[in-house]
Motif scaffolding. Structure first.
Motif, mmCIF file in Angstrom:
data_model
loop_
_atom_site.group_PDB
_atom_site.id
_atom_site.type_symbol
_atom_site.label_atom_id
_atom_site.label_comp_id
_atom_site.label_asym_id
_atom_site.label_seq_id
_atom_site.Cartn_x
_atom_site.Cartn_y
_atom_site.Cartn_z
ATOM 1 N N VAL A 168 42.585 4.598 -1.778
ATOM 2 C CA VAL A 168 43.661 3.660 -2.089
ATOM 3 C C VAL A 168 43.470 2.452 -1.183
ATOM 4 C CG1 VAL A 168 46.155 3.313 -2.203
ATOM 5 C CG2 VAL A 168 45.189 5.566 -2.718
ATOM 6 N N PRO A 169 43.010 1.322 -1.693
ATOM 7 C CA PRO A 169 42.697 0.167 -0.826
ATOM 8 C C PRO A 169 43.867 -0.277 0.027
ATOM 9 C CG PRO A 169 41.806 -0.156 -3.029
ATOM 10 C CD PRO A 169 42.660 1.066 -3.097
ATOM 11 N N ALA A 170 45.081 -0.253 -0.508
ATOM 12 C CA ALA A 170 46.230 -0.711 0.267
ATOM 13 C C ALA A 170 46.445 0.173 1.494
ATOM 14 C CB ALA A 170 47.474 -0.732 -0.613
ATOM 15 N N VAL A 171 46.243 1.481 1.328
ATOM 16 C CA VAL A 171 46.403 2.393 2.453
ATOM 17 C C VAL A 171 45.306 2.173 3.487
ATOM 18 C CG1 VAL A 171 46.424 4.822 3.112
ATOM 19 C CG2 VAL A 171 47.585 4.088 1.022
ATOM 20 N N GLU A 172 44.077 2.018 3.023
ATOM 21 C CA GLU A 172 42.969 1.805 3.958
ATOM 22 C C GLU A 172 43.192 0.532 4.781
ATOM 23 O OE1 GLU A 172 40.711 4.104 4.229
ATOM 24 O OE2 GLU A 172 41.321 5.283 2.473
ATOM 25 N N GLU A 173 43.679 -0.523 4.147
ATOM 26 C CA GLU A 173 43.921 -1.768 4.884
ATOM 27 C C GLU A 173 45.041 -1.603 5.906
ATOM 28 O OE1 GLU A 173 44.715 -4.714 1.986
ATOM 29 O OE2 GLU A 173 42.718 -4.618 1.048
ATOM 30 N N LEU A 174 46.112 -0.900 5.527
ATOM 31 C CA LEU A 174 47.216 -0.683 6.453
ATOM 32 C C LEU A 174 46.770 0.134 7.654
ATOM 33 C CD1 LEU A 174 50.209 -0.799 7.248
ATOM 34 C CD2 LEU A 174 50.575 1.206 5.783
ATOM 35 N N VAL A 175 46.011 1.201 7.417
ATOM 36 C CA VAL A 175 45.553 2.054 8.513
ATOM 37 C C VAL A 175 44.607 1.283 9.421
ATOM 38 C CG1 VAL A 175 44.222 4.126 9.057
ATOM 39 C CG2 VAL A 175 45.906 4.191 7.218
ATOM 40 N N ALA A 176 43.723 0.489 8.855
ATOM 41 C CA ALA A 176 42.809 -0.300 9.682
ATOM 42 C C ALA A 176 43.568 -1.250 10.590
ATOM 43 C CB ALA A 176 41.839 -1.068 8.780
ATOM 44 N N GLU A 177 44.661 -1.795 10.091
ATOM 45 C CA GLU A 177 45.470 -2.698 10.916
ATOM 46 C C GLU A 177 46.221 -1.938 12.001
ATOM 47 O OE1 GLU A 177 49.197 -5.845 10.375
ATOM 48 O OE2 GLU A 177 48.187 -4.960 8.634
ATOM 49 N N LEU A 178 46.739 -0.733 11.659
ATOM 50 C CA LEU A 178 47.516 0.027 12.634
ATOM 51 C C LEU A 178 46.662 0.561 13.782
ATOM 52 C CD1 LEU A 178 49.888 2.069 10.256
ATOM 53 C CD2 LEU A 178 50.476 0.068 11.642
ATOM 54 N N VAL A 179 45.451 0.998 13.512
ATOM 55 C CA VAL A 179 44.624 1.647 14.545
ATOM 56 C C VAL A 179 43.658 0.668 15.205
ATOM 57 C CG1 VAL A 179 44.784 3.828 13.287
ATOM 58 C CG2 VAL A 179 42.821 2.346 12.908
ATOM 59 N N ARG A 180 43.762 -0.610 14.858
ATOM 60 C CA ARG A 180 42.848 -1.574 15.461
ATOM 61 C C ARG A 180 43.044 -1.590 16.981
ATOM 62 N NH1 ARG A 180 44.223 -5.759 12.797
ATOM 63 N NH2 ARG A 180 42.616 -5.542 11.183
ATOM 64 N N GLY A 181 41.956 -1.456 17.705
ATOM 65 C CA GLY A 181 41.978 -1.478 19.162
ATOM 66 C C GLY A 181 42.265 -0.143 19.806
ATOM 67 N N LYS A 182 42.519 0.924 19.018
ATOM 68 C CA LYS A 182 42.802 2.254 19.577
ATOM 69 C C LYS A 182 41.482 2.997 19.741
ATOM 70 C CE LYS A 182 47.233 1.541 19.327
ATOM 71 N NZ LYS A 182 47.192 0.176 18.778
#
Length: 821
Positions: free
Chosen positions: A426-440
């Motif tokens: 699901v592209p929308a989910v992948e984009e949201l997760v990439a934004e949330l975990v950025r830098g972790k």
């Protein structure tokens, strides 16, 4: 058909009827279709072998060959000759199916889906029973002994599905067995010639003998007693009629049917309980732990395009030693051992036993209950938790954020990593997760970033009635509307964690709730809850509850998963704390949500928005209109027939037409009347009169002449109606002239006479007769019955002629004509 062949076919049919109890095991009726094919081949092989007058051992070999051919046709291995002849590779394929069935019997619980291995095992067993029943009933002429292999079929569902075998299949199987006995009894009597009544009456007239009638009555009474006795005697209701439960767990407000361990739809059962307006006690649990975590019931971890589904658990009996996680506690994980006692009420009917995570010892549970250490669930393929009481020891693990932060990521080839990170793209989910975990940089920080996202500050609210989204995919709809209840929160967090490359799953069970009885928690349907579990390398499964704590009674928060919506910073203890009890329960809506509660949205993330129930009245209206149309068919047929008879022929009167002659003179030429048209008119009018008499229940005698019929009607039915008497005499005279005279009656007004007679008959009939004559004309119904009887007679005659012709090619005639040696 000879008696032997007749008994053989009845034996095959009785075997299929005796297999009816297997319907309690399988989800669909595929097994019955396949069994019918195989049993038909076996029965046909037996009939052919008896036509060839083979000995009994030859008949057995023929039936075994037919069984093999039938199995080859139904379960092909792809290596057959001419698509149906078995080869050694086919037999090896059968062996593989049998070997696989042994494993599938331990993996699947009832009701079983259409699995080839289990279908093969069932059809093979039914085919083998068909062979044995045929040998006993036909070969050895001992049909009573055929009940033993039939009873063996019934013992299978009783052994597998102890508490839920219904009574109807048993009655069906018993009827098949009685049918076989009656057929054999009739055949034995007919072998002695004509039946003797014992009282000197005509032996050619068939009538039920007193002894046979008494036997049939005893058989019926025996079946009734066998069905009713277990209901009356305490302790005898297990196995046959103990089919009481609260439902199949299909979202209707009931927890689920017993016996189907891995196939219970936990989400559907949960959603059904959420929409119940009545609070029902399900479990009573007491533990020596002061602040226990959630009581687990099952796990939903198979994420497909259709959403989260439960896998089939596998394990070993709980009577054997269970794994003890305390023996290998990792650093930073505190583990304490506690003991709990659980009492399950009659309202929870599931093959899953409520336990706390990581049980290490159980008491009061038999070997029917198994423990899956991977899912950490106690389940059964043959029993259910309804009314059970038991105790168990368990280990409670608490985790420090530092230990979780230090845990390394699982290797990519790990079975847990491969299985528990699968997800649809699901592209929308992948984009949201990439934004949330950025830098972790570690798994725990990534999980906390996703966990913290489901907060009131980000717009998420709790409501049982979820709203429609606009993306067309439920996961993005929920993330867009940010309104849902525990199922949506738990499933959405598990999906997002998997998108971050970390294993996650959804657990279903009970919160601690707020209803307590002394030291025990009384858990109701309002305490059902779902949360997320995340796997950390070297530590195991760690719970995270993303549902807003203020909306969940008995919600547990911890150091590694704190309450992110708390108004002020609270440092929880290493154990756990509970949210205020004033909030509404997790399994049910608060009062504001209950007022605007919609139909359940469904519990998988891909089921779309709320399903609106379609109104029922159009279906009732359509059914009523269809019924009225069906009832109107006879009346319409009668009206059409009357109209056709009215315009069937026209009888012109004789007229003189002027025709020019020679020298300008004119002469009159008389045009005659068509005699055939006049006869057709008279016959049509007479047929209409007879149908009218039938409609008004006036006796019709086909042996009378038209004149005699008219006179009788004048005396009996139309005595005081002069116009009608004149009309019926006119109709009789017209029919008589049309039948017997050279010239028919041509100047009669037949239609007015018919109307006069019909009005007179209607006036003399009662209201019910007039109503039936208008709506359900007896003349039409009588004509249909007569036509049906004639067609049936023609079919019987034709089939007899075909059977007589087929006997000319019977192998028995050929064998009978061979010269003796």
């Amino acid at each position: 058909m000879t008696p032997h062949r007749n008994i053989g076919f009845v034996a095959a049919a009785a075997t299929l009827l005796a297999a009816a109890p297997l319907s309690a095991i399988f989800e669909r009726w595929t097994w019955l279709i396949q069994a019918a094919v195989v049993v038909s081949v076996v029965s046909g092989s037996a009939a052919l072998s008896r036509l060839g007058r083979m000995p009994l051992w030859g008949q057995v070999l023929a039936m075994l060959a037919g069984l093999t051919l039938g199995l080859t046709w139904v379960f092909p291995g792809g290596t057959e000759l001419l698509a149906f002849l078995p080869t050694p590779a086919t037999l090896a394929h059968f062996g593989d199916l049998l070997q696989t069935s042994l494993q599938d019997m331990r993996s699947y619980g009832v009701k079983v889906p259409d699995v080839d291995s289990l279908l093969f095992l069932a059809v093979l067993g039914i085919g083998a029973v068909a062979v044995v029943v045929d040998v006993l009933a036909v070969g050895l002429r001992r049909p009573a002994l055929a009940g033993l292999p039939m009873l063996a079929i019934y013992s299978v569902p009783v052994a597998v599905y102890v508490d839920s075998v219904p009574a109807t299949p048993f009655v069906v199987g018993a009827a098949g067995y009685l049918w076989l006995l009656v057929t054999d009894n009739v055949d034995r009597v007919r072998r002695f010639g004509r039946r003797f009544t014992g009282e000197g009456r005509d032996v050619d007239v068939w009538e039920a003998s007193p002894l046979a009638a008494a036997g049939r009555r005893l058989a019926v009474v025996g079946v009734i007693v066998a069905v009713a006795l277990p209901l009356a005697v305490p302790g005898m209701t297990g196995g046959l009629l103990n089919n009481v439960g609260t439902g199949p767990g299909d979202g209707n407000g009931r927890p689920g049917q017993g016996g189907s361990s891995g196939r219970v739809d936990l989400f559907a059962a949960l959603s059904g309980q959420l929409n119940q307006s009545e609070e029902v006690d399900l479990v009573k649990v007491s533990t020596n732990e002061t602040a226990p975590f959630y009581l687990r019931l099952g796990v939903v971890d198979d994420l497909r395009a259709s959403g989260f589904q439960a896998r089939v658990p596998t394990g070993r009996p709980v009577t054997r030693p269970l794994p003890d996680p305390g023996e290998r506690a990792p650093r930073g994980v505190d583990q304490q051992r506690y003991r709990a006692t659980v009492e399950v009420t009659k309202n929870l009917n599931m093959p899953l036993m409520p336990v706390y995570a990581e049980p290490v010892k159980t008491d009061d549970l038999n070997g029917n209950w198994l423990y899956d250490p991977n899912q950490q669930v106690v389940f059964s393929n043959r029993d259910n938790a309804r009314g059970k009481s038991y105790s168990f020891d368990y280990v409670r693990s608490t985790f420090s954020p530092a230990a979780l932060r230090a845990a390394p990521s699982l290797p990519s080839d790990s079975p847990v990593m491969r299985q528990q990170t699968e997800r649809p793209s699901v592209p929308a989910v992948e984009e949201l997760v990439a934004e949330l975990v950025r830098g972790k940089s570690n798994d725990y920080d990534k999980v906390r970033a996703i966990y913290d996202y489901f907060s009131v500050e980000n717009g998420f609210t709790y409501a049982l009635s979820t709203r429609n989204g606009s993306s067309g995919e439920d996961i993005t709809d929920f993330l867009a509307t940010k309104v849902g209840y525990c199922q949506q929160y738990a499933a959405a967090m598990a999906w997002l964690v998997r998108a971050a490359g970390i294993p996650a799953r959804v657990a279903v069970g009970f919160t601690n709730g707020s209803k307590a009885d002394g030291d025990a928690y009384v858990l109701t349907n309002r305490n059902l809850h779902a949360w997320t579990e995340v796997n950390f390398s070297g530590i195991g499964w760690v719970p995270f509850d993303a549902t807003p704590a203020a909306a969940v009674s008995g919600s547990v928060r911890s150091a590694w998963a704190p309450d992110i919506d708390a108004p002020e910073e609270v440092t929880p203890s290493t154990g756990s704390t509970s949210a205020p009890d004033a909030a509404g329960p997790s399994a049910g809506p608060n009062e504001a949500d209950r007022l605007d509660k919609d139909t359940d949205q469904g519990l998988t993330l891909d089921q779309g928005g709320p399903a609106e129930e379609s109104p029922v009245w159009p279906w009732w209206l359509a059914g009523a209109l269809a019924l009225l149309a069906l009832l109107a068919v006879p009346a319409l047929r009668r009206s059409a027939l009357r109209r056709r008879r009215r315009v069937r022929a026209v009888t012109p009167a004789a007229t003189a037409l002027p025709v020019p002659g020679q020298r300008g003179e004119t002469r009159q030429v008389v045009v005659g009347v068509d005699a055939e048209a006049a006869r057709a008119d008279a016959h049509a009018a007479w047929d209409e009169l007879l149908d009218t008499l039938v409609d008004f229940h006036v006796r019709v005698d086909r042996t009378e002449t038209p004149r005699a019929t008219a006179e009788r009607l004048t005396r009996e039915a139309l005595a005081e109606r002069g116009d009608a008497a004149t009309g019926v005499r006119l109709l009789g005279r017209a029919e008589e002239r049309a039948r017997y005279a050279r010239d028919p009656l041509t100047d009669a007004e037949l239609q007015p006479a018919l109307r006069t007679v019909r009005v007179a008959l209607a006036a003399g009939a009662d209201r019910r007769t007039r109503l039936l004559a208008a709506l359900l004309p007896p003349s039409v119904l009588q004509r249909w019955r007569t036509a049906l009887a004639e067609r049936s007679a023609r079919v019987v005659t034709t089939s007899g002629q075909v059977r007589q012709r087929m006997t000319r090619w019977s192998p028995r005639r050929l064998l009978a004509g061979r010269p003796a040696r």
